[in-house]
Design a protein around this motif. Structure first.
Motif, PDB file in Angstrom:
ATOM      1  N   UNK A  52      28.239  28.503  61.717  1.00 57.70           N
ATOM      2  CA  UNK A  52      29.097  29.279  62.720  1.00 57.70           C
ATOM      3  C   UNK A  52      28.936  31.127  62.532  1.00 57.70           C
ATOM      4  N   UNK A  53      29.680  31.412  61.884  1.00 60.86           N
ATOM      5  CA  UNK A  53      29.308  32.577  60.859  1.00 60.86           C
ATOM      6  C   UNK A  53      28.473  33.201  60.505  1.00 60.86           C
ATOM      7  N   UNK A  54      28.311  34.527  60.886  1.00 60.83           N
ATOM      8  CA  UNK A  54      27.374  35.259  60.124  1.00 60.83           C
ATOM      9  C   UNK A  54      27.560  35.688  58.874  1.00 60.83           C
ATOM     10  N   UNK A  62      19.677  29.483  60.431  1.00 63.26           N
ATOM     11  CA  UNK A  62      21.077  29.417  60.565  1.00 63.26           C
ATOM     12  C   UNK A  62      21.564  28.706  61.273  1.00 63.26           C
ATOM     13  N   UNK A  63      20.955  27.878  62.995  1.00 58.31           N
ATOM     14  CA  UNK A  63      21.839  27.565  63.474  1.00 58.31           C
ATOM     15  C   UNK A  63      21.433  25.832  63.272  1.00 58.31           C
ATOM     16  N   UNK A  85      17.640  33.346  62.331  1.00 55.80           N
ATOM     17  CA  UNK A  85      18.344  32.333  62.730  1.00 55.80           C
ATOM     18  C   UNK A  85      17.968  30.797  63.283  1.00 55.80           C
ATOM     19  N   UNK A  86      16.931  30.596  63.266  1.00 51.40           N
ATOM     20  CA  UNK A  86      16.488  29.057  63.540  1.00 51.40           C
ATOM     21  C   UNK A  86      17.018  28.530  62.009  1.00 51.40           C
TER      22      UNK A  86
END
Lengths: 494, 345
Positions: free
Chosen positions: A112-114, A106-107, A103-104
């Motif tokens: 915005x998309x997974x 990606x953020x 998560x960290x």
């Protein structure tokens, strides 16, 4: 001298009326393992928050790799490679290991998309940084504390960390897990990543750190190489008090045992436990977390009644099926986790002290005798030196050490003859620890039989007249503290 | 063989298979007693009865996953449905249903933002806020809009409500049932929310916040924005459900959706969604809701008087949540065993 990684210069920080940090200056080199020690309320957490940008200092500045910052934001800190691993690890128990790790990243990249595939590869990369393998699809809530910590560490490393700050990382770890953690910290050092290790545990400071800084009341009282430190100095710096070492010697030991276990057993936890306790003795029972020591303590107090063997009080066989039974046989129990088992935190100090003898403080019609009650409360607040302006304050307003004194007072108020102490000084600062040990010594001299269940080996050696070591549910040996050291006990425990 | 075993093991830890089995057992029981359950018209009836509760459940599911709770959605849906219908009647609107849906969505978004503002931005507890906003919405409806039952609705809504994708006919009894076009709207919302939850950071953020708000903030999720946007979405979904309900009933009744919140929440929780937030699947949520819908609609086929319906629904909820509570207990046990054996190793 090489350029330092981090330097704080003359940091001041105050909160409404309280000066939390006074002129704090310290520095760290790249790859250094540094220990930040101090009692509760000494300003450790405030300093961490200043370094990680959560608080802005009132005066002074921070230098990171030579660059000066008057104030930094949490994002600045992260961009400079500072990562904090909080005590709660900031994980999501309801999500998988994979998501927690990715998560960290990606953020931070503003996705915005997974993309589950990419998340998986990020997670694998993160775990490979510290060479651990954890099932990526497992939910983090089902992992052990140590595994959660590994996740927090490898996640931090994904953000190009140069300094990892660990806030009391060993609190809930077993001995073996601590060893693993230290190995990882050493690995990180080899990669040039520095660790700031926050702790108040003496042996850890010596074992892992190269340099140390000790805070007391917001000021740096000592800083230097760990090799120059010994435990007397450490205690002195931490508390500002000199402690003489007082090894307990049993006096006036009664001839007959006051409590005896004969072949006691509880299926799946312990079996064939035999020992005896005489008046005036303090015996220590130690062992690893899964050795059955906690269950044995609970059995003595009737929380988990034994299913084999017998307990004897005054050489008469007794059946202890519930805490009520135990209290009737004058057994007091100070639990391991005082917050959930020993105290009503939101209730007043006074109520907590009198709770277990409330039946004796009533007048004829069952009405509480207020005068009697306040007399009783005043007696214990004074005897045990509980530091409070008013005994009607809630118990949660006190420090760990003072809370433990309340739990003790609660049981002493019922005049027990046998006192079972499960981890008597877990989470208690050095000063209070010393005081509590003193209280136990006095109690034993006055004829109470005390059993300390603890894995704090120095505590056991210093305070017990006999030491029983448990392993896999049985007592493997009995040692005498005079000719025993920590290594020897450990060799029996493992 | 090995893979099927691990798959089975994985499945046994989830809630959906149990709910599915209970659902199946109930269906078979009804079929056995009445012989009418699997008839084509009954299945279509159930599907059409699922539309409105299903939409509400999707919204409620989102809120519960984020760690909140919403008891205002029936009032919210009633208000936006009623305001829309009344306005369109007043201007004597003759066009298609899209204007009604659009208008309800806008009102729903505004009302949802009202919830989101207090819960997300001011960080007030969701239960208190939605209890309050529920009263506010009802008050606006009764006071400002002077609500009473509207037995006539705009023609666009009326026509859409009666149009069918297909009609099922029971060859034995000769009864027919229409599958409303609104079912497509329900499926679209379902797929849309599924996609959001599984494939967007916003959706994963809802799960993350439900797991630990502090951690979500530290990881870099915009907690406030996520919550506000989510409550706006929930308001829109509920409003859509409101309009669909009015269309299907061919009238705008200001109060007959009120009180649905408890059964909807029960259905969602029955489907394995943790009431504490962070855990649950859309599939489970739908199965749970379907179970409630079937109990509510098919008791009559079992020969149980409708007055006993709530007893049955209640029993269903206790049994269902009981199963999941038992499962959690079981999981904790196996977990502690696992760590024990690990430490010994």
């Amino acid at each position: 001298m090489s350029e330092s990684l981090l330097e704080t210069v003359g940091i001041y920080k105050s909160f409404v009326g309280v000066q939390a940090l006074k002129n704090v200056s310290f520095s760290m080199q790249p790859g250094e393992i540094h220990c930040l020690a101090g009692e509760n309320g000494s300003g450790k957490s405030t300093l961490i928050k200043v370094i990680s940008g959560v608080y802005t200092p009132d005066a002074g500045h921070i230098e990171f790799q030579g660059k000066q910052y008057k104030k930094i934001s949490p994002i600045d800190a992260i961009n400079n490679g500072i990562q904090v691993i909080y005590q709660d690890f900031s994980v999501f128990p309801n999500l998988t290991v994979m998501e927690n790790l990715a998560f960290n990243n990606e953020l931070a990249e503003g996705r915005r998309l997974v993309n589950w595939k990419r998340m998986k590869s990020i997670a694998e990369e993160a775990l490979s940084k510290i060479n651990v393998s954890i099932d990526l699809d497992a939910y983090v809530g089902t992992l052990s504390v140590a595994e959660k910590q590994m996740i927090a560490i490898s996640r931090a490393l994904m953000q190009d960390a140069r300094l990892i700050i660990m806030d009391e990382p060993t609190t809930a770890l077993t001995k073996k897990e601590v060893t693993n953690l230290f190995e990882i910290i050493t690995q990180l050092k080899a990669q040039g990543i520095a660790t700031l290790f926050v702790s108040h545990k003496l042996n850890e400071v010596f074992e892992i750190s190269e340099r140390f800084t000790i805070l007391r009341s917001g000021e740096v009282v000592a800083s230097g190489a760990t090799s120059d430190l010994d435990d007397r100095k450490f205690s002195f710096y931490m508390t500002g008090r000199e402690f003489e070492k007082r090894n307990f010697k049993a006096e006036n030991v009664s001839k007959n045992p006051i409590f005896r276990a004969e072949k006691a057993g509880l299926s799946n936890h312990f079996s064939d436990i035999s020992f005896s306790l005489r008046q005036g003795e303090i015996i220590g029972i130690t062992g690893l977390l899964d050795s059955g020591r906690t269950e044995l303590a609970l059995s003595m107090f009737g929380v988990r009644p034994i299913d084999k063997g017998t307990f004897f009080v005054d050489e008469k066989p007794v059946s202890i099926r519930s805490p009520r039974d135990a209290i009737n046989y004058d057994i007091g129990y100070v639990p391991e986790d005082r917050l959930s088992e020993g105290l009503f935190l939101s209730q007043s100090i006074a109520d907590n002290i009198v709770i277990s003898k409330i039946d004796q403080l009533t007048k004829k019609a069952g009405v509480l005798d207020k005068e009697q009650r306040s007399k009783e409360v005043a007696r214990w607040v004074e005897n045990l030196a509980i530091a409070t302006p008013d005994a009607n304050n809630a118990s949660q307003t006190l420090s760990g050490g003072n809370q433990q004194r309340i739990v003790l007072a609660k049981w002493l108020a019922c005049n027990p003859r046998i006192l079972v102490m499960n981890g008597p000084t877990v989470g208690v600062d050095i000063g209070s620890k010393h005081d509590i040990h003193g209280i136990l010594h006095d109690l034993a001299k006055n004829g109470i039989g005390i059993i300390i269940f603890s894995d704090d080996l120095p505590e056991v050696i210093e305070n017990c007249s006999r030491i029983l070591v448990m392993k896999n549910g049985t007592i493997v040996t009995e040692l005498s503290p005079e000719n025993t050291d920590e290594k020897m006990i450990l060799s029996y425990m493992l | 063989m090995d893979t099927t075993r691990t798959l089975l093991k994985k499945l046994s830890r989830r809630n959906e298979p149990y709910i599915f089995l209970v659902l199946l057992a109930l269906c078979l029981l009804i079929e056995f007693r009445s012989g009418q359950f699997f008839s084509s018209n009954n299945l279509v009836d159930i599907a059409s009865a699922l539309i409105v509760p299903g939409l509400f459940a999707i919204g409620t599911f989102l809120v519960i996953i984020s760690g909140g709770i919403d008891v205002s959605f029936p009032a919210l849906a009633s208000l936006s449905m009623y305001a829309t219908t009344k306005y369109l009647l007043d201007i004597n609107y003759q066009g298609g249903v899209w204007a009604a849906i659009l208008m309800a969505l806008v009102i729903g978004a505004l009302l949802g933002a009202f919830n989101g503002l207090f819960i997300g931005y001011f960080k007030l507890p969701a239960l208190i806020v939605t209890l309050g906003s529920s009263s506010v919405f009802k008050g606006i409806m009764q006071g400002a809009l002077n609500s009473k039952q509207l037995t006539i609705i705009p023609s666009g809504m009326r026509n859409w409500g009666t149009s069918a994708i297909f009609t099922a006919r029971n060859p034995v009894s000769g009864l027919t049932s229409r599958m409303p076009v609104a079912f497509i709207a329900f499926v679209i919302v379902l797929l849309f929310v599924f996609f959001i939850l599984k494939y967007t950071m916003f959706g994963r953020g809802i799960y993350a916040i439900g797991g630990s708000e502090v951690s979500a903030h530290r990881a870099g999720f915009n907690v406030v924005r996520t919550k506000v946007v989510m409550y706006i979405m929930v308001g829109m979904i509920a409003s859509l459900a409101g309009v669909i309900r009015a269309c299907m009933m061919q009238q705008a009744h200001p109060t007959n959706m009120l009180g649905m919140e408890m059964n909807i929440i029960a259905g969602v929780v029955l489907g394995g969604t943790a009431i504490t937030g962070g855990r649950g699947t859309l599939l489970g949520c739908m199965l749970g809701t379907l179970l409630i819908v079937i109990v509510e609609n098919s008791m009559i086929l079992l020969g149980i008087p409708t007055s006993y319906r709530s007893v049955f629904t209640g029993a269903m909820i206790i049994i269902g949540t009981g199963i999941s509570a038992y499962q959690v207990m079981h999981m904790n046990k196996t977990h502690s065993k696992r760590t024990k054996s690990k430490e010994a190793a």
